[in-house]
Scaffold this motif. Structure first.
Motif, PDB file in Angstrom:
ATOM      1  N   TRP A   1       4.640  10.160  -9.134  1.00  0.00           N
ATOM      2  CA  TRP A   1       4.142  10.352 -10.497  1.00  0.00           C
ATOM      3  C   TRP A   1       3.499  11.733 -10.624  1.00  0.00           C
ATOM      4  O   TRP A   1       3.762  12.471 -11.577  1.00  0.00           O
ATOM      5  CB  TRP A   1       3.141   9.248 -10.828  1.00  0.00           C
ATOM      6  CG  TRP A   1       2.493   9.390 -12.163  1.00  0.00           C
ATOM      7  CD1 TRP A   1       3.082   9.402 -13.385  1.00  0.00           C
ATOM      8  CD2 TRP A   1       1.099   9.570 -12.398  1.00  0.00           C
ATOM      9  NE1 TRP A   1       2.143   9.549 -14.365  1.00  0.00           N
ATOM     10  CE2 TRP A   1       0.908   9.660 -13.784  1.00  0.00           C
ATOM     11  CE3 TRP A   1      -0.010   9.643 -11.560  1.00  0.00           C
ATOM     12  CZ2 TRP A   1      -0.338   9.835 -14.354  1.00  0.00           C
ATOM     13  CZ3 TRP A   1      -1.256   9.812 -12.132  1.00  0.00           C
ATOM     14  CH2 TRP A   1      -1.412   9.912 -13.521  1.00  0.00           C
ATOM     15  N   LEU A   2       2.664  12.109  -9.631  1.00  0.00           N
ATOM     16  CA  LEU A   2       2.039  13.436  -9.659  1.00  0.00           C
ATOM     17  C   LEU A   2       3.078  14.537  -9.496  1.00  0.00           C
ATOM     18  O   LEU A   2       2.979  15.585 -10.147  1.00  0.00           O
ATOM     19  CB  LEU A   2       0.972  13.531  -8.569  1.00  0.00           C
ATOM     20  CG  LEU A   2      -0.263  12.652  -8.780  1.00  0.00           C
ATOM     21  CD1 LEU A   2      -1.173  12.711  -7.561  1.00  0.00           C
ATOM     22  CD2 LEU A   2      -1.013  13.051 -10.031  1.00  0.00           C
ATOM     23  N   LEU A   3       4.071  14.324  -8.641  1.00  0.00           N
ATOM     24  CA  LEU A   3       5.139  15.302  -8.476  1.00  0.00           C
ATOM     25  C   LEU A   3       5.905  15.482  -9.786  1.00  0.00           C
ATOM     26  O   LEU A   3       6.204  16.617 -10.186  1.00  0.00           O
ATOM     27  CB  LEU A   3       6.097  14.849  -7.368  1.00  0.00           C
ATOM     28  CG  LEU A   3       7.268  15.776  -7.055  1.00  0.00           C
ATOM     29  CD1 LEU A   3       6.767  17.093  -6.474  1.00  0.00           C
ATOM     30  CD2 LEU A   3       8.234  15.088  -6.111  1.00  0.00           C
ATOM     31  N   ASP A   4       6.174  14.406 -10.483  1.00  0.00           N
ATOM     32  CA  ASP A   4       6.871  14.472 -11.760  1.00  0.00           C
ATOM     33  C   ASP A   4       6.043  15.233 -12.785  1.00  0.00           C
ATOM     34  O   ASP A   4       6.571  16.071 -13.522  1.00  0.00           O
ATOM     35  CB  ASP A   4       7.176  13.064 -12.253  1.00  0.00           C
ATOM     36  CG  ASP A   4       8.016  13.066 -13.515  1.00  0.00           C
ATOM     37  OD1 ASP A   4       9.044  13.768 -13.532  1.00  0.00           O
ATOM     38  OD2 ASP A   4       7.637  12.372 -14.474  1.00  0.00           O
ATOM     39  N   LEU A   5       4.729  14.957 -12.823  1.00  0.00           N
ATOM     40  CA  LEU A   5       3.863  15.688 -13.754  1.00  0.00           C
ATOM     41  C   LEU A   5       3.830  17.179 -13.433  1.00  0.00           C
ATOM     42  O   LEU A   5       3.874  18.019 -14.334  1.00  0.00           O
ATOM     43  CB  LEU A   5       2.443  15.116 -13.712  1.00  0.00           C
ATOM     44  CG  LEU A   5       2.224  13.768 -14.388  1.00  0.00           C
ATOM     45  CD1 LEU A   5       0.779  13.317 -14.194  1.00  0.00           C
ATOM     46  CD2 LEU A   5       2.564  13.841 -15.854  1.00  0.00           C
ATOM     47  N   GLY A   6       3.775  17.492 -12.128  1.00  0.00           N
ATOM     48  CA  GLY A   6       3.767  18.904 -11.727  1.00  0.00           C
ATOM     49  C   GLY A   6       5.057  19.604 -12.088  1.00  0.00           C
ATOM     50  O   GLY A   6       5.048  20.729 -12.609  1.00  0.00           O
ATOM     51  N   LEU A   7       6.181  18.948 -11.826  1.00  0.00           N
ATOM     52  CA  LEU A   7       7.468  19.555 -12.172  1.00  0.00           C
ATOM     53  C   LEU A   7       7.642  19.680 -13.680  1.00  0.00           C
ATOM     54  O   LEU A   7       8.220  20.660 -14.167  1.00  0.00           O
ATOM     55  CB  LEU A   7       8.610  18.740 -11.566  1.00  0.00           C
ATOM     56  CG  LEU A   7       8.733  18.813 -10.040  1.00  0.00           C
ATOM     57  CD1 LEU A   7       9.788  17.827  -9.553  1.00  0.00           C
ATOM     58  CD2 LEU A   7       9.041  20.219  -9.580  1.00  0.00           C
ATOM     59  N   LEU A   8       7.127  18.725 -14.440  1.00  0.00           N
ATOM     60  CA  LEU A   8       7.168  18.826 -15.898  1.00  0.00           C
ATOM     61  C   LEU A   8       6.350  20.022 -16.375  1.00  0.00           C
ATOM     62  O   LEU A   8       6.795  20.781 -17.242  1.00  0.00           O
ATOM     63  CB  LEU A   8       6.632  17.537 -16.529  1.00  0.00           C
ATOM     64  CG  LEU A   8       6.562  17.511 -18.052  1.00  0.00           C
ATOM     65  CD1 LEU A   8       7.960  17.609 -18.651  1.00  0.00           C
ATOM     66  CD2 LEU A   8       5.859  16.259 -18.522  1.00  0.00           C
TER      67      LEU A   8
ATOM     68  N   VAL B   1       0.843  -1.203   0.000  1.00  0.00           N
ATOM     69  CA  VAL B   1       0.000   0.000   0.000  1.00  0.00           C
ATOM     70  C   VAL B   1       0.873   1.245   0.000  1.00  0.00           C
ATOM     71  O   VAL B   1       0.628   2.203  -0.765  1.00  0.00           O
ATOM     72  CB  VAL B   1      -0.974  -0.017   1.200  1.00  0.00           C
ATOM     73  CG1 VAL B   1      -1.614   1.342   1.411  1.00  0.00           C
ATOM     74  CG2 VAL B   1      -2.038  -1.082   1.006  1.00  0.00           C
ATOM     75  N   PHE B   2       1.919   1.263   0.845  1.00  0.00           N
ATOM     76  CA  PHE B   2       2.791   2.436   0.881  1.00  0.00           C
ATOM     77  C   PHE B   2       3.557   2.611  -0.425  1.00  0.00           C
ATOM     78  O   PHE B   2       3.772   3.740  -0.874  1.00  0.00           O
ATOM     79  CB  PHE B   2       3.756   2.356   2.067  1.00  0.00           C
ATOM     80  CG  PHE B   2       3.151   2.898   3.332  1.00  0.00           C
ATOM     81  CD1 PHE B   2       3.024   4.258   3.534  1.00  0.00           C
ATOM     82  CD2 PHE B   2       2.706   2.035   4.311  1.00  0.00           C
ATOM     83  CE1 PHE B   2       2.461   4.762   4.688  1.00  0.00           C
ATOM     84  CE2 PHE B   2       2.138   2.521   5.478  1.00  0.00           C
ATOM     85  CZ  PHE B   2       2.016   3.888   5.669  1.00  0.00           C
ATOM     86  N   VAL B   3       3.960   1.536  -1.058  1.00  0.00           N
ATOM     87  CA  VAL B   3       4.637   1.634  -2.357  1.00  0.00           C
ATOM     88  C   VAL B   3       3.685   2.227  -3.387  1.00  0.00           C
ATOM     89  O   VAL B   3       4.074   3.085  -4.191  1.00  0.00           O
ATOM     90  CB  VAL B   3       5.169   0.253  -2.797  1.00  0.00           C
ATOM     91  CG1 VAL B   3       5.552   0.262  -4.267  1.00  0.00           C
ATOM     92  CG2 VAL B   3       6.362  -0.150  -1.949  1.00  0.00           C
ATOM     93  N   LEU B   4       2.437   1.794  -3.376  1.00  0.00           N
ATOM     94  CA  LEU B   4       1.443   2.334  -4.303  1.00  0.00           C
ATOM     95  C   LEU B   4       1.207   3.823  -4.049  1.00  0.00           C
ATOM     96  O   LEU B   4       1.194   4.632  -4.990  1.00  0.00           O
ATOM     97  CB  LEU B   4       0.132   1.557  -4.176  1.00  0.00           C
ATOM     98  CG  LEU B   4      -0.999   1.991  -5.092  1.00  0.00           C
ATOM     99  CD1 LEU B   4      -0.637   1.704  -6.546  1.00  0.00           C
ATOM    100  CD2 LEU B   4      -2.280   1.268  -4.718  1.00  0.00           C
ATOM    101  N   ILE B   5       1.050   4.195  -2.786  1.00  0.00           N
ATOM    102  CA  ILE B   5       0.815   5.607  -2.449  1.00  0.00           C
ATOM    103  C   ILE B   5       2.012   6.460  -2.872  1.00  0.00           C
ATOM    104  O   ILE B   5       1.853   7.518  -3.496  1.00  0.00           O
ATOM    105  CB  ILE B   5       0.538   5.754  -0.939  1.00  0.00           C
ATOM    106  CG1 ILE B   5      -0.829   5.173  -0.599  1.00  0.00           C
ATOM    107  CG2 ILE B   5       0.614   7.218  -0.510  1.00  0.00           C
ATOM    108  CD1 ILE B   5      -1.104   5.052   0.888  1.00  0.00           C
TER     109      ILE B   5
END
Length: 128
Positions: free
Chosen positions: A110-117, A100-104
């Motif tokens: 992934w969202l952080l990467d999209l935001g930084l992109l 569960v923690f790996v998924l979270i």
């Protein structure tokens, strides 16, 4: 903890060094024989390597370092018996928690990467 102070033992001298060199030569000879007799059956070649390694271990355990290694292995087995292993339910719960923690964290990064992109594209003017 061990309350005795451990003093380094002598390496055993030249005889122990010669025995260790012989053990190394036995292993190298077993591997070399494996490749030298490549036309022979693979089973015989593997048995030859296993015999060479067994003989090398036998010679190694006749040295001071080999005896120290054997005592360490025996002590490790004693300590391993003292370990309290988790039962099935504890193992499953821990595994599920880790998944569960790996998924979270995967979604977070992934969202952080999209935001930084998105921010990088806006700053560099490449965004539409």
């Amino acid at each position: 903890m061990n309350t005795k102070a451990e003093s380094p033992q002598a390496g055993g001298g030249a005889l122990d060094t010669a025995k260790l060199a012989l053990a190394g030569l036995l292993v190298v000879g077993g591997v070399a024989g494996y490749y030298y007799f490549e036309e022979s059956s693979i089973l015989l070649r593997v048995i030859g390597v296993i015999v060479a390694v067994a003989l090398a271990l036998l010679v190694t355990f006749q040295t001071a370092r080999g005896r120290d290694l054997w005592h360490f292995i025996q002590g490790s087995r004693v300590e391993l018996r003292k370990v309290v292993w988790p039962n099935r339910q504890e193992t499953l719960q821990t595994t599920l928690t880790v998944m569960v923690f790996v998924l979270i964290l995967g979604v977070f990064f992934w969202l952080l990467d999209l935001g930084l992109l998105w921010v990088t594209r806006m700053v560099t003017g490449q965004g539409a």
